[in-house]
Design a protein around this motif. Structure first.
Motif, short mmCIF file in Angstrom:
data_model
loop_
_atom_site.label_atom_id
_atom_site.label_comp_id
_atom_site.label_asym_id
_atom_site.label_seq_id
_atom_site.Cartn_x
_atom_site.Cartn_y
_atom_site.Cartn_z
N ASN A 77 0.79 -1.04 -0.25
CA ASN A 77 0.21 -0.04 -0.05
C ASN A 77 0.92 1.30 -0.13
N ASP A 78 2.10 1.16 0.69
CA ASP A 78 2.75 2.49 0.80
C ASP A 78 3.39 2.63 -0.55
N PHE A 79 3.83 1.49 -1.43
CA PHE A 79 4.51 1.56 -2.74
C PHE A 79 3.37 2.24 -3.50
N ILE A 80 2.16 1.75 -3.61
CA ILE A 80 1.19 2.47 -4.33
C ILE A 80 0.91 3.71 -4.41
N ARG A 81 0.73 4.34 -2.78
CA ARG A 81 0.80 5.71 -2.65
C ARG A 81 1.95 6.55 -3.38
N GLU A 82 3.27 5.97 -2.82
CA GLU A 82 4.28 6.85 -3.35
C GLU A 82 4.59 6.75 -4.86
N ALA A 83 4.00 5.76 -5.57
CA ALA A 83 4.43 5.64 -6.84
C ALA A 83 3.33 6.31 -7.73
N LEU A 84 2.08 6.49 -7.25
CA LEU A 84 0.87 6.99 -8.19
C LEU A 84 0.15 8.05 -7.60
N HIS A 85 0.20 8.21 -6.24
CA HIS A 85 -0.60 9.40 -5.84
C HIS A 85 0.12 10.81 -6.29
N PRO A 86 -0.69 11.97 -6.56
CA PRO A 86 -2.18 11.83 -6.83
C PRO A 86 -2.73 10.71 -8.04
N ALA A 114 -15.41 -5.14 14.39
CA ALA A 114 -14.69 -3.95 14.55
C ALA A 114 -13.35 -3.90 13.98
N LYS A 115 -12.64 -5.11 14.06
CA LYS A 115 -11.25 -5.14 13.41
C LYS A 115 -11.28 -4.94 11.86
N LEU A 116 -12.43 -5.35 11.19
CA LEU A 116 -12.68 -5.23 9.72
C LEU A 116 -12.72 -3.82 9.51
N LYS A 117 -13.46 -3.01 10.22
CA LYS A 117 -13.57 -1.56 9.89
C LYS A 117 -12.62 -0.82 10.31
N ALA A 118 -11.63 -1.24 11.58
CA ALA A 118 -10.41 -0.69 11.76
C ALA A 118 -9.64 -0.87 10.29
N ASP A 119 -9.65 -2.03 9.84
CA ASP A 119 -8.61 -2.35 8.64
C ASP A 119 -8.91 -1.55 7.55
N VAL A 120 -10.47 -1.19 7.36
CA VAL A 120 -10.66 -0.64 5.99
C VAL A 120 -9.87 0.75 6.21
N HIS A 121 -10.12 1.16 7.42
CA HIS A 121 -9.70 2.80 7.65
C HIS A 121 -8.12 2.77 7.57
N ARG A 122 -7.26 1.50 7.91
CA ARG A 122 -6.15 1.61 7.73
C ARG A 122 -5.57 1.57 6.25
N ASN A 123 -6.41 0.88 5.43
CA ASN A 123 -6.21 0.92 4.12
C ASN A 123 -6.53 2.31 3.43
N LEU A 124 -7.31 2.93 3.99
CA LEU A 124 -7.58 4.22 3.51
C LEU A 124 -6.75 5.16 3.87
N ARG A 125 -5.94 5.38 4.91
CA ARG A 125 -4.98 6.10 5.37
C ARG A 125 -3.57 5.92 4.52
N ARG A 126 -3.20 4.47 4.61
CA ARG A 126 -1.84 4.19 3.96
C ARG A 126 -2.11 4.46 2.52
N GLY A 128 -4.00 6.80 1.14
CA GLY A 128 -4.20 8.19 0.69
C GLY A 128 -5.44 8.35 0.16
N ARG A 129 -6.46 7.79 0.48
CA ARG A 129 -7.94 7.60 -0.30
C ARG A 129 -8.97 7.96 0.47
N ASP A 130 -10.04 8.67 0.07
CA ASP A 130 -11.18 9.02 0.71
C ASP A 130 -12.23 7.79 0.67
N ARG A 131 -12.02 7.21 -0.44
CA ARG A 131 -13.00 5.84 -0.28
C ARG A 131 -12.29 4.76 -1.29
N LEU A 132 -12.61 3.43 -0.68
CA LEU A 132 -12.02 2.54 -1.42
C LEU A 132 -12.97 2.01 -2.51
N ASP A 133 -12.30 1.58 -3.91
CA ASP A 133 -13.34 1.22 -5.13
C ASP A 133 -13.79 0.03 -4.79
#
Length: 291
Positions: A77-86, A114-126, A128-133
């Motif tokens: 996820n870090d590689f994706i953000r670093e390479a392609l964001h924005p 609860a952990k599933l929801k936390a994992d979704v938020h973790r994906n969003l943060r890492r 750098g998205r407001d919504r996951l497709d």
């Protein structure tokens, strides 16, 4: 096969996920970017980012990832953000939740709601998205979406944090149970020239009938190009590699299939994307099926 200047993911055609999210049928899987296997050795971060940028240059607009795709401090996820964001406006990023690993790479028990929801938020943060497709709930063995697990993801979808929901490693019964909670637009199951038993084929056909995208994981069996004699013979006729024939085969099985081959090599990336243009005829398919 086309030369490198003619390679483009669009050669495989497009598919609408959920009827409203267009993607090329040739995508990219990010699992191999941090390391060769779950236990290493690590891959070069500079090269990983270059592979992602090149994939997008070659028309890939569907990247499959997960927060548990990491090795030590290297994370897909870090590689994706670093390479392609924005991110390009048309780039679709899909992720999976359910399994997880600790920093020592030990697999943890499947996540509760609860952990599933936390994992979704973790994906969003890492990412750098407001919504996951697209977010898949990945199952282990015969567990079901019960105990509020799929409901938790459906709640995040209602809140606008997820656009589409999918299931992974699922049986038809698990798919039906999830569908009783919320629409399922994609199924990600194991399927390849070496994993095409009756149950796998039946799931592909079920998805096609219901307008659900079928996304094979381990599209080459999980160990690189499978050593199948028929693949080798068909590859020789087309001037292609066995891996390219395997990918072309998966795309030919059903128009519902989306391919997401993964690699950490620029050469292998271009080889995989070139398979989007490979067309197998009836004789090829008969040989690959053993008939």
């Amino acid at each position: 096969m086309p030369n490198v200047n003619d390679i483009h993911a669009s050669a495989a055609g497009r598919l609408l996920i959920g009827g409203d999210l267009p993607v090329q049928r040739m995508g990219f899987g990010a699992m191999r970017l941090p390391s060769r296997t779950w236990d290493g050795p690590p891959h070069d971060p500079v090269n990983a980012r270059a592979v992602l940028r090149r994939a997008v240059e070659l028309g890939v607009d569907h990247i499959d990832t997960a927060a548990f795709y990491f090795y030590k401090d290297l994370a897909a996820n870090d590689f994706i953000r670093e390479a392609l964001h924005p991110y390009p406006e048309d780039l679709v990023i899909a992720t999976k939740v359910g399994p997880d690993r600790d920093r020592d790479h030990n697999w943890l028990t499947p996540a509760d709601p609860a952990k599933l929801k936390a994992d979704v938020h973790r994906n969003l943060r890492r990412l750098g998205r407001d919504r996951l497709d697209l977010v898949y709930l990945r199952f282990h063995a015969d567990e079901g979406p019960g105990n509020g697990r799929f409901e938790a993801l459906a709640e995040l979808r209602e809140e606008g944090l997820i656009r589409h929901l999918g299931v992974s490693n699922a049986t038809p019964e698990q798919l039906a149970e999830a569908q009783s909670v919320a629409p399922v637009t994609a199924v990600q199951n194991k399927f390849s020239p070496v994993d095409r038993g009756a149950d796998a084929v039946a799931m592909v056909e079920l998805c096609a009938r219901q307008g659900i995208a079928f996304v094979p994981f381990y599209p080459l069996g999980g160990t690189g190009a499978p050593h199948i004699e028929g693949l080798r013979r068909v590859a020789e006729r087309h001037g292609a590699t066995a891996a390219q024939v395997g990918l072309a085969w998966s795309l030919s099985v059903s128009p519902a299939v989306l391919a997401i081959p993964g690699t950490s090599s620029l050469d292998h990336l271009e080889e995989n994307i070139a398979a989007a243009a490979l067309r197998l005829d009836a004789a090829d398919l008969a040989e690959l099926s053993g008939t």
